[in-house]
Design an enzyme around this catalytic site. Structure first.
Site, mmCIF file in Angstrom:
data_model
loop_
_atom_site.group_PDB
_atom_site.id
_atom_site.type_symbol
_atom_site.label_atom_id
_atom_site.label_comp_id
_atom_site.label_asym_id
_atom_site.label_seq_id
_atom_site.Cartn_x
_atom_site.Cartn_y
_atom_site.Cartn_z
ATOM 1 N N GLU A 467 -34.567 -23.947 28.174
ATOM 2 C CA GLU A 467 -34.332 -25.360 27.935
ATOM 3 C C GLU A 467 -35.036 -26.148 29.022
ATOM 4 O O GLU A 467 -34.706 -26.022 30.194
ATOM 5 C CB GLU A 467 -32.805 -25.550 28.000
ATOM 6 C CG GLU A 467 -32.283 -26.912 27.799
ATOM 7 C CD GLU A 467 -30.788 -26.967 28.219
ATOM 8 O OE1 GLU A 467 -30.162 -25.888 28.408
ATOM 9 O OE2 GLU A 467 -30.286 -28.075 28.381
ATOM 10 N N ASP A 540 -28.673 -23.463 29.859
ATOM 11 C CA ASP A 540 -27.734 -23.727 30.958
ATOM 12 C C ASP A 540 -26.313 -23.426 30.514
ATOM 13 O O ASP A 540 -25.972 -23.548 29.341
ATOM 14 C CB ASP A 540 -27.810 -25.220 31.369
ATOM 15 C CG ASP A 540 -29.138 -25.538 32.032
ATOM 16 O OD1 ASP A 540 -29.776 -24.575 32.534
ATOM 17 O OD2 ASP A 540 -29.547 -26.723 32.026
ATOM 18 N N ASP A 542 -23.703 -24.936 30.356
ATOM 19 C CA ASP A 542 -22.897 -26.156 30.218
ATOM 20 C C ASP A 542 -22.876 -26.577 28.758
ATOM 21 O O ASP A 542 -23.417 -25.879 27.898
ATOM 22 C CB ASP A 542 -23.461 -27.287 31.112
ATOM 23 C CG ASP A 542 -24.905 -27.614 30.785
ATOM 24 O OD1 ASP A 542 -25.390 -27.181 29.701
ATOM 25 O OD2 ASP A 542 -25.561 -28.274 31.593
ATOM 26 N N ASP A 544 -24.361 -28.978 27.104
ATOM 27 C CA ASP A 544 -25.670 -29.190 26.482
ATOM 28 C C ASP A 544 -26.355 -27.872 26.155
ATOM 29 O O ASP A 544 -26.959 -27.704 25.094
ATOM 30 C CB ASP A 544 -26.577 -30.006 27.422
ATOM 31 C CG ASP A 544 -26.317 -31.510 27.269
ATOM 32 O OD1 ASP A 544 -25.578 -31.862 26.298
ATOM 33 O OD2 ASP A 544 -26.837 -32.288 28.083
#
Ligand code: 0RA
Length: 677
Positions: A467, A540, A542, A544
């Site tokens: 990403e 990641d 998280d 997102d």
């Protein structure tokens, strides 16, 4: 009698009818009933016995001579000449006469000892000659020649030729007398009769007419096949003279009507004649002969030609081994070994590039060995299987090649240079092939953002889908460029759940991904074209990241289901926390993991430093490698199709696609029982 050899042999020839009185002495007591006179089909004991003895040959000729076609027809001739060659090779004969008669019979004579005509110890009724002609595999038992051709396709015995001949007559001169007997389809038509006195010479003549009932294709001998086979015998045994007569009305005028075939320089004569018009790398011939009385003999003659279509002909006990075998393999290997060793000796380093193919392509010649009891293999027994032959050729040719190369350094260097050029050409071609394969891959127009791995084949390769550019940068530095490729995805990935195919074809991120994978999508998916073994989504840790993972997984599920079914899709598990105390550093993938580690791996003596990664891009490449990318240390989650396939599969996908990020995140959590690798 048809053979002129017996004129040379100085026989006092008389016609058979004249000498009916001259019956062989040993047959006085029990006379064999003449089958020729047995017109009432009254088979007597002897004829039945013979019939039974040779019956298998007539029943299944293929088992003995490889078939009943034209090639097999000529095996009859080989068998007869091989019998004569046995006498030559064992030192009992030096003259052979071959005549193709007008009536298509072939007559083969030798000046050897003559087939024994005394009564057979076990069958006093029969002469040894008759036993040899009417019993399978009987020849060898009488004959103690050490280089017997027995064992191969040839060496099946003269009785096989007899069984398959409409007519066969044999004339033997020994002990001052000449004897004669005729057969038809293996059955004697008369007793062995003495037909005259022969003062000096000895020998055997066999004339035969193949049986039309057996050889349905043809019974007409091809003079050129007989001639070539005859010539090869003369090359293989330098001491021999062969009187060649071709009385057939064959229109092939390349075959002489009469010739004395004699090659005093044996194999070298053959090489010089056969390759007279070829361009040679070096002019000298590598020739040698090593003979150990009655144990073995090895002879070879090798020439190196500029054209790269070398052929090595090999023989064992004068029998052609068309399919090579142990002796021929050994020769090729020992030539390679010798050339490399010499290259070493003169510090010509390039010679180490040589392979068997490099030298074999330019090497032509003949190898001829004589060994005791050779073993042949293969359907047509045209391949030598004797292991001794490998060692024998290796030892003897090995000794000679070293000397030969050292003796003429100029030639040897030229030869080495030539052959290593061939090797380098081969390597160059191979490289070019690889490059063209690579550029073929390039022609796929790989996306510019892809940092591809260097391996050409998909085995063991991995594509990391990451990403953003900063994570892409870290991953690029952290990877093993041999087998790990990086594709950074920038910006938003189209949500494919509700989008049409057309729409996401237009999406740059997804079309880049499809290009990088090489396998096409939807109905055009071809698994074989998949360019990587593992596809690893590395986002990641998280919300997102989870969102992007979910979008990608949905895309694969809808467009490349097989890729998931075949276990190519994975999730990377990057750490969320870095825990350190003193010099000790441990990474934790989530909160639970973090608490566990703090409890178990650290003490209370000093402060534990806990930091949370904001994203992969924040990590040092070495850190990323150690925690997420290095196959030795990382953890991977295999995406299993079953998690999509449960009942509320549709709902699950819907959930993934929902507008609320929390919902998607839950999905990931919920299905986090992915197989842990
Ligand atoms: C058996 C024993 C001996 C010679 C032969 C066969 C023999 C066979 C053929 C076939 C064509 N020409 C041949 N010449 C000889 C040995 C005889 C002895 O010891 O005198």
């Amino acid at each position: 009698m048809t053979s002129d050899l017996f004129d040379i042999l100085n026989t006092d020839e008389q016609s058979i009818t004249d000498r009916k009185d001259l019956v062989v002495p040993q047959n006085k007591t029990k006379s064999i009933k003449n089958i020729k006179n047995n017109k009432k089909n009254e088979y007597n004991a002897t004829s039945i016995e013979i019939l039974e003895g040779l019956e298998p040959v007539r029943m299944r000729p293929g088992m003995y001579i490889g078939g009943t076609d034209k090639k097999s027809l000529h095996h009859l001739f080989s068998e007869v000449i091989d019998n004569c060659m046995d006498e030559v090779v064992s030192g009992h004969a030096d003259l052979i006469e071959i005549t193709i008669e007008k009536d298509n019979s072939v007559s083969v004579s030798d000046n050897g000892r003559g087939i024994p005509i005394d009564p057979h110890p076990k069958k006093p009724d029969q002469t040894a000659l008759e036993v040899i002609f009417t019993t399978l595999h009987a020849g060898g038992k009488f004959n103690s020649n050490s280089y017997q051709t027995s064992g191969g396709l040839h060496g099946v015995g003269i009785s096989v030729v007899n069984a398959l001949s409409e007519h066969l007559e044999v004339t033997v001169t020994r002990d001052g007398k000449t004897y004669y007997q005729e057969y038809s389809k293996g059955i004697p038509l008369s007793k062995l009769v003495c037909i005259g006195k022969a003062s000096k010479k000895r020998g055997t003549t066999i004339r035969f007419v193949p049986d039309k009932e057996i050889f349905k294709e043809t019974t007409v001998f091809d003079p050129s096949v007989i001639y070539e086979a005859t010539k090869s015998k003369a090359y293989l045994f330098a001491g021999i003279k062969i009187n060649w007569k071709n009385k057939s009305d064959s229109i092939d005028d390349s075959i002489p009507k009469e010739e004395i075939i004699h090659f005093p320089n044996g194999l070298n004569d053959y090489i010089e004649k056969t390759y007279a018009n070829d361009e040679k790398i070096i002019n000298s011939i590598f020739h040698g002969k090593h003979k150990n009385e009655s144990q073995y003999s090895v002879e070879w003659s090798i020439v190196w030609l500029e054209r790269q279509s070398g052929t090595i002909k090999s023989f064992c006990n004068t029998i052609p081994t068309i399919n090579g075998g142990t002796h021929e393999n050994s020769l090729k290997n020992v030539l390679l070994k010798g050339l490399k060793k010499y290259g070493d000796l003169i510090s010509y380093k390039r010679s180490q590039l040589l392979t068997l193919d490099d030298i074999v392509s330019s090497t032509s010649g003949i190898l001829s060995i004589f060994i005791n009891e050779p073993e042949f293999q293969g359907q047509t027994k045209e391949k030598l299987a004797s292991q001794d032959a490998y060692k024998l050729v290796d030892k003897i040719v090995g000794d000679h090649i070293d000397h030969w190369l050292v003796q003429s350094p100029k030639d040897s260097l030229r030869l080495l240079e030539w052959l290593t050029n061939i090797a380098e050409e081969r390597i160059k071609r191979k490289n070019e092939r690889e490059i063209s394969r690579k550029s073929a891959t390039k022609k796929l127009r790989l996306p510019g953002k892809l940092s591809d791995c260097s391996n050409n084949s998909p085995e063991g390769t991995e594509l990391f889908i990451v990403e953003g550019d900063s994570a892409g940068g870290s991953a690029k530095q952290a990877r093993n460029r041999k087998n790990q490729a990086i594709l950074p995805l920038r910006g938003k990935i189209l949500n494919v759940a509700n989008a049409s195919s057309q729409k996401y074809n237009q999406n740059q991120q997804l079309s880049d991904l499809v290009l990088a994978l090489g396998c096409g999508s939807g109905e055009y998916y071809i698994e074989d074209n998949l360019r990587y073994e593992k596809i690893i989504i590395m986002t990641d840790a998280d919300v997102d990241g989870a969102h992007i993972s979910a979008l990608l997984m949905t895309f694969f599920f809808k467009e490349m289901k097989q890729l998931i079914e075949n276990k190519h899709l994975y999730l990377a598990v990057p750490p969320l926390f870095k825990l350190s105390q003193g010099g000790k550093v441990i990474y934790a993938k989530d909160e639970i993991d973090r608490e566990e580690i703090i409890k178990k791996q650290f003490n209370n003596k000093s402060k534990i430093d806990v930091s949370r990664f904001k994203g992969l891009g924040e990590m040092m490449p070495a850190q990323l490698k150690e925690t997420t990318m290095d196959p030795e240390k990382r953890e991977l989650l295999l995406i299993d199709i079953n998690m999509y396939e449960d009942e509320d599969n549709i709902q699950a996908v819907e959930e993934l696609m929902g507008n609320k990020p929390e919902a998607r995140f839950n999905f990931i959590q919920k299905y986090a029982n992915f197989k842990n690798l």
